[in-house]
Motif scaffolding. Structure first.
Motif, mmCIF file in Angstrom:
data_model
loop_
_atom_site.group_PDB
_atom_site.id
_atom_site.type_symbol
_atom_site.label_atom_id
_atom_site.label_comp_id
_atom_site.label_asym_id
_atom_site.label_seq_id
_atom_site.Cartn_x
_atom_site.Cartn_y
_atom_site.Cartn_z
ATOM 1 N N LYS A 62 0.828 -1.203 0.000
ATOM 2 C CA LYS A 62 0.000 0.000 0.000
ATOM 3 C C LYS A 62 0.868 1.262 0.000
ATOM 4 C CE LYS A 62 -3.991 2.253 0.772
ATOM 5 N NZ LYS A 62 -5.051 2.339 -0.232
ATOM 6 N N LEU A 63 1.902 1.265 0.824
ATOM 7 C CA LEU A 63 2.763 2.445 0.898
ATOM 8 C C LEU A 63 3.474 2.697 -0.424
ATOM 9 C CD1 LEU A 63 4.079 4.756 2.414
ATOM 10 C CD2 LEU A 63 5.752 3.159 3.324
ATOM 11 N N VAL A 64 4.029 1.634 -1.025
ATOM 12 C CA VAL A 64 4.721 1.794 -2.311
ATOM 13 C C VAL A 64 3.735 2.266 -3.377
ATOM 14 C CG1 VAL A 64 5.956 0.581 -4.155
ATOM 15 C CG2 VAL A 64 6.556 0.153 -1.773
ATOM 16 N N ASN A 65 2.525 1.682 -3.390
ATOM 17 C CA ASN A 65 1.507 2.107 -4.359
ATOM 18 C C ASN A 65 1.149 3.578 -4.194
ATOM 19 O OD1 ASN A 65 1.474 -0.422 -5.403
ATOM 20 N ND2 ASN A 65 -0.599 -0.954 -4.792
ATOM 21 N N LEU A 66 1.044 4.011 -2.928
ATOM 22 C CA LEU A 66 0.731 5.424 -2.667
ATOM 23 C C LEU A 66 1.844 6.329 -3.171
ATOM 24 C CD1 LEU A 66 -0.768 5.211 0.934
ATOM 25 C CD2 LEU A 66 -1.958 6.088 -1.071
ATOM 26 N N ILE A 67 3.083 5.933 -2.919
ATOM 27 C CA ILE A 67 4.230 6.739 -3.367
ATOM 28 C C ILE A 67 4.227 6.857 -4.891
ATOM 29 C CG2 ILE A 67 6.758 6.766 -3.558
ATOM 30 C CD1 ILE A 67 6.840 5.480 -0.741
ATOM 31 N N LEU A 68 3.991 5.734 -5.577
ATOM 32 C CA LEU A 68 4.010 5.726 -7.040
ATOM 33 C C LEU A 68 2.839 6.501 -7.634
ATOM 34 C CD1 LEU A 68 5.041 2.026 -7.835
ATOM 35 C CD2 LEU A 68 6.499 4.019 -7.599
#
Length: 568
Positions: free
Chosen positions: A187-193
């Motif tokens: 979720k965090l990586v998806n949010l960053i991207l």
């Protein structure tokens, strides 16, 4: 678990051949290890399997359910590695790390852990169920830390981002299913991207320092700090990004390059991923390649009328060389792609050598240069000349060999487009001569040189007039007659531009057609300053002049022009 475990169980009459085949059939449908599938089907118990593996491989067995593990030991192995191999760190004694394994025969896992941690690995066998339970419990603190970060990212948007795999058949089905449960890191990586793509960033930087971890976006050419995740997430975040880009998560000592393909809001976005080992961990930079935002119309790039006319005439030439120059990130590739798009007709054969291929264009034969296997720009160029080309694009002229072949191609009936790293258009001539190309070959082959820079556009939502002293306007290049004919503008800062005063970028161009007078000057051995004076006399507008025109048109500010251009 490796299929040989199943065969060993058959040989030792703990399961039948038929039961083994049923477990393989289940594995094909749902993935997972043979051992766990045999347990799932009720053909063997967890305890019986662990006892057998312990005896078979001569390693002790352990029941993780009754063990108290030091959290400091858990940090030795990142979550992704523990999950991938179904392993769990138990204890450390000197230079030896004891690791619970569902499959103690997995030498790849042992080698990876040894390489990653620097410790010798002492395997012990545990059931897959207890290993999963331990992973869930001991890596839970990671989830808490992630939740704290995501709570602070309430204004970030996850725009339904999906990872597109190029090779679906290689995916482990069970890994796909559990990826949904690995919510925090994913979720965090998806949010960053997704936030980077939504904000129009061109690059994402993930940077580890001694006591902090920083995420920055490059927007309109300038880096902005967007968040500082907890240090304990450093390994998990980098491992997740490396898994997405199909890199080796165990390799932390060497740089790696990969690619991520995403789908967001029904549009496809590619990310070029680069990892670099630094003093305190791996720095990861992701270049966002969004084809939907790529403008391939030359008229929309910022050309002035005469410059566009000269450039169009050059790229319509039947042969010769057109060079685009500027620093990294100045939009050279976009200009070249736009030129190729303009001249891409059914009756011409266009071939490109790029490092790497950033966007794929229909009707153009694109080659990804790979120097490590000998496919250099020069090697690709030589092959192109045997492929009956009309137009050749070389990503960059870096050395004499590439320059020599490109010049010869330009002189033998081919139109050659390329980039070269110089400060401005006139100094490109000196660069080619310094590479070893003869003056008569340079003057005969080069049709036009274009230098460019990208400057930020003043936000149209909050722009306002700015009073600038006459002396300052005169000092940067405006004439006395021009000063009273326009008003300088600046961006006040608003939500639309994130308070920066700038939104979007526009290119400044210095277009130098190599006319007869310049050819003669090159043959005489004229200096860069002499070539520049002659080009300006013949009508060339320098980068600074182009910038001042954009200031007069109210598109950018004086500060931006001074930031990206200089005058001798």
């Amino acid at each position: 678990m490796a299929p040989k475990i199943g065969q060993l169980l058959v040989n030792n009459k703990l399961i039948t051949e038929e039961q083994f085949l049923k477990a393989i059939e289940l594995q094909k449908k749902e993935g997972g290890r043979i051992g766990s599938n045999l347990i799932k089907l009720g053909f063997i118990t967890d305890d019986r399997l662990v006892q057998f593996l312990s005896k078979q491989y001569g390693v002790p067995e352990i029941n993780l359910s009754g063990e108290q593990i030091d959290p400091a030991i858990v940090k030795f192995i990142p979550y992704e590695v523990a999950y991938k191999y179904q392993i769990f760190p138990v204890s450390k004694n000197g230079a030896s790390l004891t690791v619970a394994m569902a499959d103690p025969s997995n030498v790849f896992a042992i080698d990876d852990i040894k390489f990653m941690t620097g410790y010798n690995v002492t395997p012990v066998v545990a059931s897959e169920a207890t290993i999963k339970e331990a992973i869930s419990i001991y890596y839970e603190q990671q989830s808490d830390a992630l939740q704290t970060v995501m709570d602070s990212m309430t204004d970030f948007k996850d725009e339904g981002l999906d990872l597109i795999r190029e090779t679906e058949e290689d995916l482990d089905i069970s890994a796909l299913k559990t990826a949904v449960d690995e919510a925090p890191v994913v979720k965090l990586v998806n949010l960053i991207l997704s936030e980077a793509i939504t904000r129009g960033a061109s690059d994402i930087h993930l940077e580890p320092y001694e006591k902090s971890l920083r995420v920055r976006y490059r927007i309109d050419g300038v880096l902005y700090d967007v968040m500082q995740p907890p240090m304990k997430l450093k390994a998990a975040l980098s491992s997740r990004i490396k898994i997405m880009s199909e890199l080796d998560i165990a390799e932390r000592r060497l740089p790696q390059d990969g690619r991520i393909k995403l789908k967001i809001k029904d549009r496809s976005v590619d990310l070029r991923v680069s990892t670099l080992p630094t003093l305190f961990g791996e720095k990861i930079v992701m270049r966002i390649l969004d084809k939907s935002s790529l403008s391939l119309e030359l008229t929309k790039l910022g050309f002035e009328e005469q410059a566009l006319s000269d450039f169009n005439e050059a790229i319509s030439s039947p042969y010769g060389m057109v060079l685009v120059t500027g620093p990294t990130g100045s939009g050279k590739t976009t200009t070249l792609y736009s030129a190729l798009s303009t001249i891409n007709k059914i009756d011409v054969n266009i071939m490109t050598a790029e490092d790497p291929v950033e966007y794929n264009l229909l009707g153009i034969n694109q080659v990804h240069v790979r120097e490590e296997i000998g496919l250099t720009f020069a090697a690709a160029l030589r092959s192109f000349l045997r492929q009956d080309p009309d137009i050749i694009m070389v990503g960059e002229i870096r050395d004499f060999e590439t320059a020599e072949i490109a010049v010869k191609a330009a002189l033998t009936g081919h139109l050659v487009l390329s980039t070269i790293h110089t400060n401005d258009a006139p100094s490109t001539i000196s660069r080619l001569l310094n590479m070893g190309i003869e003056p008569f070959l340079v003057s005969a082959s080069v049709v036009l040189i274009l230098a460019q820079r990208l400057c930020r556009k003043v936000c149209q939502q909050c722009k306002e007039e700015e009073a600038v002293p006459e002396s300052a306007l005169l000092s940067i290049g405006f004439s006395q007659d021009e000063i009273n004919t326009f008003k300088c503008v600046r961006g006040k800062g608003c939500p639309s531009c994130n308070g920066t005063g700038y939104k979007g970028r526009i290119a400044l161009y210095e277009v130098m057609p190599v006319k007869e007078e310049l050819k003669e000057l090159i043959l005489k051995g004229g200096s860069t300053s002499e070539i520049k004076k002659m080009a300006v006399t013949l009508g060339m507008k320098t980068l600074r002049m182009s910038g001042l025109t954009k200031v007069k048109e109210g598109l950018t500010s004086i500060e931006e022009v001074l930031r990206v251009t200089f005058e001798d």
